[in-house]
Enzyme design. Sequence first.
Site, PDB file in Angstrom:
ATOM      1  N   GLU A 147      -3.290   7.477   9.006  1.00 39.86           N
ATOM      2  CA  GLU A 147      -2.538   8.734   8.891  1.00 39.86           C
ATOM      3  C   GLU A 147      -3.510   9.890   8.691  1.00 39.86           C
ATOM      4  OE1 GLU A 147       1.207   9.482   7.979  1.00 39.86           O
ATOM      5  OE2 GLU A 147       1.561   7.701   9.182  1.00 39.86           O
ATOM      6  N   LYS A 149      11.487   2.607   0.576  1.00 35.68           N
ATOM      7  CA  LYS A 149      11.686   3.918  -0.034  1.00 35.68           C
ATOM      8  C   LYS A 149      12.858   3.775  -0.974  1.00 35.68           C
ATOM      9  CE  LYS A 149      11.805   6.024   4.263  1.00 35.68           C
ATOM     10  NZ  LYS A 149      11.933   7.159   5.192  1.00 35.68           N
ATOM     11  N   LYS A 170       4.175  17.124   3.767  1.00 29.19           N
ATOM     12  CA  LYS A 170       4.649  17.759   4.988  1.00 29.19           C
ATOM     13  C   LYS A 170       5.584  18.915   4.684  1.00 29.19           C
ATOM     14  CE  LYS A 170       5.124  13.624   7.206  1.00 29.19           C
ATOM     15  NZ  LYS A 170       5.867  12.679   8.041  1.00 29.19           N
ATOM     16  N   GLU A 175       6.068   8.905  -1.528  1.00 31.88           N
ATOM     17  CA  GLU A 175       7.267   8.711  -0.714  1.00 31.88           C
ATOM     18  C   GLU A 175       7.843   7.318  -0.813  1.00 31.88           C
ATOM     19  OE1 GLU A 175       8.160  10.143   3.041  1.00 31.88           O
ATOM     20  OE2 GLU A 175       8.733  11.465   1.420  1.00 31.88           O
ATOM     21  N   GLU A 229       0.811  -1.208   0.000  1.00 33.44           N
ATOM     22  CA  GLU A 229       0.000   0.000   0.000  1.00 33.44           C
ATOM     23  C   GLU A 229       0.848   1.263   0.000  1.00 33.44           C
ATOM     24  OE1 GLU A 229      -2.203   0.719   3.884  1.00 33.44           O
ATOM     25  OE2 GLU A 229      -1.791  -1.412   4.066  1.00 33.44           O
ATOM     26  N   THR A 230       0.197   2.367  -0.226  1.00 35.56           N
ATOM     27  CA  THR A 230       0.881   3.656  -0.264  1.00 35.56           C
ATOM     28  C   THR A 230       1.474   3.994   1.092  1.00 35.56           C
ATOM     29  OG1 THR A 230      -0.662   4.428  -1.917  1.00 35.56           O
ATOM     30  CG2 THR A 230       0.508   6.125  -0.691  1.00 35.56           C
ATOM     31  N   LYS A 231       2.633   4.562   1.088  1.00 34.68           N
ATOM     32  CA  LYS A 231       3.200   5.111   2.311  1.00 34.68           C
ATOM     33  C   LYS A 231       2.735   6.556   2.401  1.00 34.68           C
ATOM     34  CE  LYS A 231       7.602   5.910   4.551  1.00 34.68           C
ATOM     35  NZ  LYS A 231       7.451   7.386   4.437  1.00 34.68           N
TER      36      LYS A 231
HETATM   37  P1  ATP Z   1       8.918   5.300  11.650  1.00 33.51           P
HETATM   38  O1  ATP Z   1       7.530   5.811  11.705  1.00 33.51           O
HETATM   39  O2  ATP Z   1       8.991   3.928  11.056  1.00 33.51           O
HETATM   40  O3  ATP Z   1       9.688   5.444  12.923  1.00 33.51           O
HETATM   41  P2  ATP Z   1       9.673   7.737  10.338  1.00 33.51           P
HETATM   42  O4  ATP Z   1       8.897   8.465  11.362  1.00 33.51           O
HETATM   43  O5  ATP Z   1      11.074   8.130  10.051  1.00 33.51           O
HETATM   44  O6  ATP Z   1       9.701   6.178  10.614  1.00 33.51           O
HETATM   45  P3  ATP Z   1       9.047   7.175   7.630  1.00 33.51           P
HETATM   46  O7  ATP Z   1      10.137   6.163   7.591  1.00 33.51           O
HETATM   47  O8  ATP Z   1       9.092   8.259   6.622  1.00 33.51           O
HETATM   48  O9  ATP Z   1       8.834   7.829   9.032  1.00 33.51           O
HETATM   49  O10 ATP Z   1       7.658   6.436   7.448  1.00 33.51           O
HETATM   50  C1  ATP Z   1       7.237   5.322   8.109  1.00 33.51           C
HETATM   51  C2  ATP Z   1       5.922   5.619   8.806  1.00 33.51           C
HETATM   52  O11 ATP Z   1       4.889   5.985   7.911  1.00 33.51           O
HETATM   53  C3  ATP Z   1       5.306   4.457   9.484  1.00 33.51           C
HETATM   54  O12 ATP Z   1       5.864   4.161  10.713  1.00 33.51           O
HETATM   55  C4  ATP Z   1       3.861   4.895   9.634  1.00 33.51           C
HETATM   56  O13 ATP Z   1       3.727   5.748  10.745  1.00 33.51           O
HETATM   57  C5  ATP Z   1       3.603   5.682   8.456  1.00 33.51           C
HETATM   58  N1  ATP Z   1       2.768   5.057   7.420  1.00 33.51           N
HETATM   59  C6  ATP Z   1       2.469   5.702   6.272  1.00 33.51           C
HETATM   60  N2  ATP Z   1       1.665   4.955   5.510  1.00 33.51           N
HETATM   61  C7  ATP Z   1       1.443   3.800   6.160  1.00 33.51           C
HETATM   62  C8  ATP Z   1       0.696   2.628   5.844  1.00 33.51           C
HETATM   63  N3  ATP Z   1       0.011   2.507   4.707  1.00 33.51           N
HETATM   64  N4  ATP Z   1       0.697   1.626   6.749  1.00 33.51           N
HETATM   65  C9  ATP Z   1       1.391   1.742   7.909  1.00 33.51           C
HETATM   66  N5  ATP Z   1       2.108   2.814   8.249  1.00 33.51           N
HETATM   67  C10 ATP Z   1       2.149   3.854   7.394  1.00 33.51           C
END
Ligand code: ATP
Length: 639
Positions: A363, A484, A377, A460, A308-310
């Site tokens: 989110e 990523k 962001k 992302e 799925e989409t991040k």
């Molecule tokens: P983390 O949240 O893993 O500590 P981070 O704050 O540095 O890492 P990123 O690595 O940019 O952020 O993104 C990861 C985070 O994105 C995930 O932990 C979650 O909070 C969020 N996220 C976004 N989309 C999803 C999704 N579809 N399912 C689960 N989490 C998601």
Amino acid sequence: SGGRMTPGGRISDIIPFKDVAELLERISALETNEKKKDKLNKFVEYYRKTFKKIHGSLSSELAGGDSMYPILRILLPDVDRGRRAYGFKSSVLGRMFAQILGLDKKSKDGRSLLEFKDPERAGALAGDIGTIVQSIMKNRFSSNADSNNGPTLTDLHEILDRIAKNPENDVNQERQKKILQSFIRKLSPLEGKWLVRILLKEMRLGFSSTKATVYGLLHKQARLLSERIGDLELLCQKLNDPSVEVSDVDISLFNHFCPMLATRMDIIDSTFEAGSSLNDNDSNGATTSKKSTKKDFVSLPPPPFYVETKWDGERFQIHYDGTNFKYLSRRAFDFTRKFDETLTPRLRPMISGTVRSFVMDGEMMAYNKKYKLFTTKGYNIDVKTMNKDNPNHCPVFVAFDLVYFNGDTLIKVPLRERREKLKTVFKVKEDVIRLSEFKTMNSKEQVIETLNNAIDDGEEGLIVKDMNSTYEPGKRGLAWLKIKPEYLEDNMVDDLDLVILGGYYTESVRRGGEITHFLIGLVDKKNGKEEYFPIARVGSGRLRSMEVKDLVKELSPKFGKTPFSNVHYRSRKTPDFVIDPKESIVVQVKASEIIPSDVYSIKYTLRFPRITRIRKDKCPSEAMTVQEFVRLNDACGGK
Ligand code: ATP
């Protein structure tokens, strides 16, 4: 210490603030971590003994929720979410205490507080308002506080609650001052000192790690569980009895839990050879790829798995009990008041009629109403604080998990079933609440292809999930992976200033007929003539598109069909639209690497290119030249 016994009361009714201040003073004065810890341990034992005396056992449940919380929130002010911020900077508090203590601004004491940072004024105490307050109180008020009838820990917390920035009673500095003014009269100098430190959340206890020490004394599972339960009070309640082992963290309505996290995976590893799916969807130009040097052993879940989409928003959990909603951030901050204004009224009608209660994980996104897009962001639009009548943006929740439903926790239920149930909880509405759609996939190649498209669309990255996994609060495991592109510094090709040479219509239905991609390239200057060499196709970005949409609007009138003779278009497919380079715009692009490719006459292309800036300050002839590019490529070791 003794204390007054209140039958049926709480432990904090019995513990005098004086005991707490003395404890804190002793701890901060002791020299070694071990000695500090011993001291705290003795206090904890005394606290537990007293607790048992009033409640008959150490079970917080039997004690109506009473626990170690009143003392722990003093020791760990940064972890406590029980009240909002006081809003005190040290300078504000120094000024306030100078007024509270009735000091003349010009007097020695007054100046020591107003200029507390200055060693000339405050001497050895410089920077330490708490101790300055203590010494002033010592000199000025000879034991005005009755040590046998001083405030209890409950009294202290009540004062702190009243001082905290509570939007309901609109606390301002004037009111805060009045509250503190009457409270300070009941305090000894030592209590005054610790009140100041508590208000500043600067405890200066000198532990190597206060958190580790405090959790260690609370319960042997406390450190681990603190990563799953973000709410300190709940943690204290669960772990109040050190002899009782807690089998698992569960999720309960209106209580924060730490959301499950994803482990980073490097999808393009040594086993992967770049193929047709890189950068250009409609070509197989990329022939080889530098093999990644980064080794990790994260592998995809057993197929089929979800992709799925991040989402590039803010992690939020929404709790609902049939009537009220509660919105909690990843780190347990409560934003219910705000979202009750900006989201609840629109969200409520979307909830299915049969739903009695739920906890959803997802989110919170900032949605641009005009462009009908999520804003990234990078634009610094804070979805948590925006107003109800914000003309441009509103919050939209993208749900991807359901962890509690109609009275039952779902954390032991496999993701696939949780997702099935999640679909039934609400009706999707574009500008209110959405479902994070997933695709079921089987192979790494599919994931790479999808990643490629996602980056092309300005997203992302991706999240891959094991469809049979349970929900593990706070855990960063292998069930969820975030993927990523490698924008690692030593790998990255940053700051390429490239000219837009053409545009492409959308290929995906969802964006219907818009220009979504640009052809970008280098300039080559020969005998005063400029020629242009395309090098990549870059997505205009779906998420970051406010700016890019304006760019499209600006360029559109200049787009035509007739190719320009000084542009070496791609060998196979010319863009849908071309533009005279002279009339065009320079964009700053970053990419994960430079790779060989047959698609462009320059024989190279960029992997995962994305626009980072629009460079209106540069004209097309000032873009990156072919020579500069060749040098960069050599410097990068031809990667
Ligand atoms: P983390 O949240 O893993 O500590 P981070 O704050 O540095 O890492 P990123 O690595 O940019 O952020 O993104 C990861 C985070 O994105 C995930 O932990 C979650 O909070 C969020 N996220 C976004 N989309 C999803 C999704 N579809 N399912 C689960 N989490 C998601």
